[in-house]
Write a protein that holds these residues in place. Sequence first.
Motif, PDB file in Angstrom:
ATOM      1  N   TRP A  53       3.695  -5.145 -36.283  1.00 50.87           N
ATOM      2  CA  TRP A  53       2.309  -5.040 -35.805  1.00 50.87           C
ATOM      3  C   TRP A  53       1.345  -5.375 -36.910  1.00 50.87           C
ATOM      4  O   TRP A  53       1.454  -4.880 -38.023  1.00 50.87           O
ATOM      5  N   GLN A  54       0.377  -6.212 -36.599  1.00 53.68           N
ATOM      6  CA  GLN A  54      -0.677  -6.567 -37.539  1.00 53.68           C
ATOM      7  C   GLN A  54      -1.774  -5.513 -37.515  1.00 53.68           C
ATOM      8  O   GLN A  54      -2.006  -4.875 -36.498  1.00 53.68           O
ATOM      9  N   SER A  55      -2.428  -5.378 -38.648  1.00 56.41           N
ATOM     10  CA  SER A  55      -3.587  -4.510 -38.751  1.00 56.41           C
ATOM     11  C   SER A  55      -4.586  -5.230 -39.651  1.00 56.41           C
ATOM     12  O   SER A  55      -4.264  -6.260 -40.238  1.00 56.41           O
TER      13      SER A  55
END
Length: 85
Positions: A53-55
Amino acid sequence: ALYMVAGIDHEHQVIIDAFYKEFPNIVLSGGTTDGEIADGQFHQDSLTVCCFWQSPDIQFTVAGIEKVDNSNIEPQVVESLGNAV
Protein backbone atom coordinates in the motif's frame (compact mmCIF):
# COMPACT_ATOMS: atom_id res chain seq x y z
CA ALA A 1 1.89 -1.60 -5.87
CA LEU A 2 1.64 -5.25 -6.81
CA TYR A 3 4.39 -7.81 -7.26
CA MET A 4 3.17 -10.89 -9.11
CA VAL A 5 4.82 -14.19 -9.98
CA ALA A 6 3.01 -16.68 -12.16
CA GLY A 7 3.58 -20.18 -13.45
CA ILE A 8 4.92 -20.33 -16.99
CA ASP A 9 1.76 -21.83 -18.49
CA HIS A 10 -0.56 -18.88 -17.80
CA GLU A 11 -1.79 -16.36 -20.34
CA HIS A 12 0.29 -13.60 -18.74
CA GLN A 13 -1.00 -10.68 -20.79
CA VAL A 14 -4.59 -11.62 -19.89
CA ILE A 15 -3.66 -11.52 -16.19
CA ILE A 16 -1.83 -8.20 -16.56
CA ASP A 17 -4.75 -6.67 -18.47
CA ALA A 18 -7.18 -7.84 -15.74
CA PHE A 19 -5.11 -6.15 -13.01
CA TYR A 20 -4.97 -2.89 -14.97
CA LYS A 21 -8.70 -3.03 -15.68
CA GLU A 22 -9.49 -3.26 -11.95
CA PHE A 23 -6.65 -1.01 -10.77
CA PRO A 24 -5.72 1.32 -13.68
CA ASN A 25 -3.11 3.29 -11.74
CA ILE A 26 -1.38 0.35 -10.05
CA VAL A 27 2.39 -0.11 -10.18
CA LEU A 28 2.79 -3.74 -11.28
CA SER A 29 5.94 -5.82 -11.56
CA GLY A 30 6.79 -9.49 -11.37
CA GLY A 31 7.93 -12.44 -13.39
CA THR A 32 7.39 -16.04 -14.34
CA THR A 33 8.51 -18.99 -12.28
CA ASP A 34 8.62 -22.76 -12.28
CA GLY A 35 7.16 -22.86 -8.76
CA GLU A 36 5.62 -20.34 -6.39
CA ILE A 37 5.59 -20.05 -2.59
CA ALA A 38 2.53 -18.67 -0.82
CA ASP A 39 1.38 -19.08 2.77
CA GLY A 40 4.47 -21.18 3.49
CA GLN A 41 3.60 -23.79 0.86
CA PHE A 42 5.05 -24.61 -2.54
CA HIS A 43 2.69 -24.46 -5.53
CA GLN A 44 3.12 -25.08 -9.24
CA ASP A 45 1.18 -23.39 -12.04
CA SER A 46 -0.21 -20.83 -9.61
CA LEU A 47 -0.36 -17.07 -9.34
CA THR A 48 1.13 -15.33 -6.30
CA VAL A 49 0.55 -11.62 -5.71
CA CYS A 50 2.05 -9.38 -3.02
CA CYS A 51 0.30 -6.09 -2.43
CA PHE A 52 2.05 -3.04 -1.02
CA TRP A 53 0.00 0.00 0.00
CA GLN A 54 1.21 3.45 -0.93
CA SER A 55 1.04 6.37 1.44
CA PRO A 56 2.23 9.98 1.25
CA ASP A 57 5.48 8.77 2.83
CA ILE A 58 5.99 5.67 0.65
CA GLN A 59 5.95 5.64 -3.14
CA PHE A 60 6.62 2.70 -5.48
CA THR A 61 8.05 2.57 -8.95
CA VAL A 62 9.40 -0.16 -11.21
CA ALA A 63 12.82 -0.21 -12.84
CA GLY A 64 13.78 -2.67 -15.52
CA ILE A 65 16.11 -3.35 -18.38
CA GLU A 66 14.28 -4.79 -21.36
CA LYS A 67 17.26 -6.13 -23.31
CA VAL A 68 20.38 -6.65 -21.25
CA ASP A 69 23.81 -6.24 -22.86
CA ASN A 70 25.90 -8.37 -20.50
CA SER A 71 29.15 -6.96 -21.87
CA ASN A 72 28.26 -3.48 -20.55
CA ILE A 73 25.63 -3.92 -17.83
CA GLU A 74 26.66 -1.32 -15.22
CA PRO A 75 25.56 1.78 -17.22
CA GLN A 76 22.27 0.02 -18.04
CA VAL A 77 21.57 -0.60 -14.34
CA VAL A 78 22.48 2.99 -13.39
CA GLU A 79 20.20 4.38 -16.13
CA SER A 80 17.31 2.10 -15.16
CA LEU A 81 17.54 3.03 -11.48
CA GLY A 82 17.85 6.70 -12.39
CA ASN A 83 14.62 6.46 -14.38
CA ALA A 84 12.85 4.90 -11.41
CA VAL A 85 13.59 7.63 -8.87
